[in-house]
Design a protein around this motif. Structure first.
Motif, PDB file in Angstrom:
ATOM      1  N   THR A 128       0.824  -1.215   0.000  1.00 39.36           N
ATOM      2  CA  THR A 128       0.000   0.000   0.000  1.00 39.36           C
ATOM      3  C   THR A 128       0.856   1.262   0.000  1.00 39.36           C
ATOM      4  O   THR A 128       0.341   2.351  -0.110  1.00 39.36           O
ATOM      5  CB  THR A 128      -0.961   0.038   1.206  1.00 39.36           C
ATOM      6  OG1 THR A 128      -0.196   0.179   2.393  1.00 39.36           O
ATOM      7  CG2 THR A 128      -1.819  -1.208   1.256  1.00 39.36           C
ATOM      8  N   GLU A 135      -1.071   8.903   7.438  1.00 34.35           N
ATOM      9  CA  GLU A 135      -1.994   7.786   7.236  1.00 34.35           C
ATOM     10  C   GLU A 135      -3.369   8.338   6.884  1.00 34.35           C
ATOM     11  O   GLU A 135      -3.865   9.236   7.554  1.00 34.35           O
ATOM     12  CB  GLU A 135      -2.063   6.926   8.497  1.00 34.35           C
ATOM     13  CG  GLU A 135      -2.806   5.622   8.252  1.00 34.35           C
ATOM     14  CD  GLU A 135      -2.746   4.698   9.458  1.00 34.35           C
ATOM     15  OE1 GLU A 135      -1.688   4.068   9.666  1.00 34.35           O
ATOM     16  OE2 GLU A 135      -3.754   4.618  10.170  1.00 34.35           O
ATOM     17  N   HIS A 141      -7.322   8.488   6.755  1.00 32.63           N
ATOM     18  CA  HIS A 141      -8.370   7.969   7.647  1.00 32.63           C
ATOM     19  C   HIS A 141      -9.252   6.950   6.923  1.00 32.63           C
ATOM     20  O   HIS A 141      -9.993   6.221   7.553  1.00 32.63           O
ATOM     21  CB  HIS A 141      -9.196   9.113   8.275  1.00 32.63           C
ATOM     22  CG  HIS A 141     -10.228   9.724   7.387  1.00 32.63           C
ATOM     23  ND1 HIS A 141     -11.303  10.416   7.865  1.00 32.63           N
ATOM     24  CD2 HIS A 141     -10.355   9.752   6.032  1.00 32.63           C
ATOM     25  CE1 HIS A 141     -12.042  10.824   6.846  1.00 32.63           C
ATOM     26  NE2 HIS A 141     -11.483  10.447   5.730  1.00 32.63           N
ATOM     27  N   SER A 142      -9.164   6.891   5.601  1.00 34.75           N
ATOM     28  CA  SER A 142      -9.948   5.915   4.831  1.00 34.75           C
ATOM     29  C   SER A 142      -9.231   4.580   4.641  1.00 34.75           C
ATOM     30  O   SER A 142      -9.790   3.666   4.023  1.00 34.75           O
ATOM     31  CB  SER A 142     -10.262   6.479   3.442  1.00 34.75           C
ATOM     32  OG  SER A 142     -11.039   7.643   3.538  1.00 34.75           O
ATOM     33  N   LYS A 143      -8.004   4.490   5.152  1.00 32.25           N
ATOM     34  CA  LYS A 143      -7.157   3.319   4.865  1.00 32.25           C
ATOM     35  C   LYS A 143      -7.911   1.988   5.006  1.00 32.25           C
ATOM     36  O   LYS A 143      -7.906   1.166   4.086  1.00 32.25           O
ATOM     37  CB  LYS A 143      -5.952   3.345   5.797  1.00 32.25           C
ATOM     38  CG  LYS A 143      -4.932   2.257   5.557  1.00 32.25           C
ATOM     39  CD  LYS A 143      -3.659   2.555   6.353  1.00 32.25           C
ATOM     40  CE  LYS A 143      -2.820   1.325   6.557  1.00 32.25           C
ATOM     41  NZ  LYS A 143      -3.093   0.712   7.883  1.00 32.25           N
ATOM     42  N   ASP A 144      -8.580   1.777   6.139  1.00 34.19           N
ATOM     43  CA  ASP A 144      -9.247   0.496   6.376  1.00 34.19           C
ATOM     44  C   ASP A 144     -10.551   0.347   5.592  1.00 34.19           C
ATOM     45  O   ASP A 144     -11.143  -0.732   5.571  1.00 34.19           O
ATOM     46  CB  ASP A 144      -9.506   0.313   7.874  1.00 34.19           C
ATOM     47  CG  ASP A 144      -8.198   0.163   8.638  1.00 34.19           C
ATOM     48  OD1 ASP A 144      -7.191  -0.247   8.019  1.00 34.19           O
ATOM     49  OD2 ASP A 144      -8.173   0.477   9.837  1.00 34.19           O
ATOM     50  N   TRP A 145     -10.993   1.431   4.929  1.00 35.05           N
ATOM     51  CA  TRP A 145     -12.185   1.348   4.080  1.00 35.05           C
ATOM     52  C   TRP A 145     -11.813   1.128   2.621  1.00 35.05           C
ATOM     53  O   TRP A 145     -12.674   0.844   1.793  1.00 35.05           O
ATOM     54  CB  TRP A 145     -13.031   2.624   4.226  1.00 35.05           C
ATOM     55  CG  TRP A 145     -13.515   2.807   5.635  1.00 35.05           C
ATOM     56  CD1 TRP A 145     -13.070   3.712   6.547  1.00 35.05           C
ATOM     57  CD2 TRP A 145     -14.515   2.019   6.294  1.00 35.05           C
ATOM     58  NE1 TRP A 145     -13.729   3.551   7.733  1.00 35.05           N
ATOM     59  CE2 TRP A 145     -14.619   2.521   7.607  1.00 35.05           C
ATOM     60  CE3 TRP A 145     -15.319   0.938   5.901  1.00 35.05           C
ATOM     61  CZ2 TRP A 145     -15.512   1.976   8.535  1.00 35.05           C
ATOM     62  CZ3 TRP A 145     -16.197   0.410   6.827  1.00 35.05           C
ATOM     63  CH2 TRP A 145     -16.287   0.923   8.123  1.00 35.05           C
ATOM     64  N   TYR A 205      -8.593  -0.663   1.906  1.00 36.64           N
ATOM     65  CA  TYR A 205      -7.841  -1.921   1.914  1.00 36.64           C
ATOM     66  C   TYR A 205      -8.406  -2.887   2.935  1.00 36.64           C
ATOM     67  O   TYR A 205      -8.781  -2.462   4.031  1.00 36.64           O
ATOM     68  CB  TYR A 205      -6.357  -1.623   2.238  1.00 36.64           C
ATOM     69  CG  TYR A 205      -5.693  -0.743   1.205  1.00 36.64           C
ATOM     70  CD1 TYR A 205      -5.359  -1.247  -0.052  1.00 36.64           C
ATOM     71  CD2 TYR A 205      -5.437   0.599   1.464  1.00 36.64           C
ATOM     72  CE1 TYR A 205      -4.763  -0.446  -1.022  1.00 36.64           C
ATOM     73  CE2 TYR A 205      -4.836   1.420   0.501  1.00 36.64           C
ATOM     74  CZ  TYR A 205      -4.500   0.889  -0.736  1.00 36.64           C
ATOM     75  OH  TYR A 205      -3.931   1.680  -1.675  1.00 36.64           O
ATOM     76  N   GLU A 206      -8.470  -4.168   2.567  1.00 39.86           N
ATOM     77  CA  GLU A 206      -9.006  -5.185   3.519  1.00 39.86           C
ATOM     78  C   GLU A 206      -7.876  -5.794   4.325  1.00 39.86           C
ATOM     79  O   GLU A 206      -6.719  -5.586   4.046  1.00 39.86           O
ATOM     80  CB  GLU A 206      -9.771  -6.258   2.754  1.00 39.86           C
ATOM     81  CG  GLU A 206      -8.942  -7.044   1.747  1.00 39.86           C
ATOM     82  CD  GLU A 206      -9.785  -8.098   1.034  1.00 39.86           C
ATOM     83  OE1 GLU A 206     -11.009  -7.945   0.904  1.00 39.86           O
ATOM     84  OE2 GLU A 206      -9.184  -9.080   0.586  1.00 39.86           O
TER      85      GLU A 206
END
Ligand code: UDP
Length: 160
Positions: A11, A151, A153-157, A159-160
């Motif tokens: 990423t 980082e 704030h959308s990272k976990d939305w 990437y799984e």
């Protein structure tokens, strides 16, 4: 884990994308940024710069023997550009796909070039063709302190 620091994090792959003088003049900076942003890629560097011939000759050094080289340098030095660095999973390859073929007449509709231009010498944007050339181009156009580390704030939305 303790090993995670040694594993390449896909990423954080980076590519160098640049809106060329025609893209700037035609008001397509926002459109090009929007496509990378909405795809989920992270903008980590961006500026406006009117490049001189020396910088452009370094950038396009591999093409110096091509017949179109003088015209290419004249085109690219004809006005301000917007160089950027985008970060994300497989962003080099995806960036090239999002740009479309070098010759816009062969770029599929839906790609940036396929939607906004016609002639190869007015193809509005540049994108690195490999991970190594991306590194070289980022170092050529940006100082290390111009590339932000943060980082999303959308990272976990994204990437799984
Ligand atoms: N170019 C051109 N005539 C050609 C091939 C390339 O004017 O026959 C220009 C075009 O603007 C292209 C740039 O030179 O984007 C760099 O060429 P390259 O083959 O590296 O294509 P790119 O990586 O930009 O798709």
């Amino acid at each position: 884990s303790i090993f995670s620091a040694f594993v390449t994090d896909m990423t954080t792959e980076r590519t160098f994308i640049m809106v060329k003088p025609d893209g700037v003049q035609r008001g397509l900076v926002g459109e090009i940024i929007k496509r990378f942003e909405t795809r989920g890629y992270k903008l980590v560097a961006c500026k406006m710069l009117w490049p001189g011939q020396d910088l452009l000759k370094k950038h396009y050094a591999e093409l110096s023997d091509k017949p179109f080289f003088p015209k290419l340098i004249a085109y690219m030095s004809s006005g301000p550009c917007v160089p950027m660095v985008w970060e994300g999973r497989e962003v080099v390859k995806m960036g090239r796909m999002m740009l479309g073929a070098t010759n816009p007449l062969q770029s599929n509709p839906g790609t940036i070039r396929g939607d906004f231009c016609i002639d190869v010498g007015r193809n509005i944007c540049h994108g690195s063709d490999g991970v190594e050339s991306a590194k070289r181009e980022i170092d050529l156009w940006f100082q290390p302190n111009e590339v932000a580390k943060y980082e999303s704030h959308s990272k976990d939305w994204v990437y799984e």
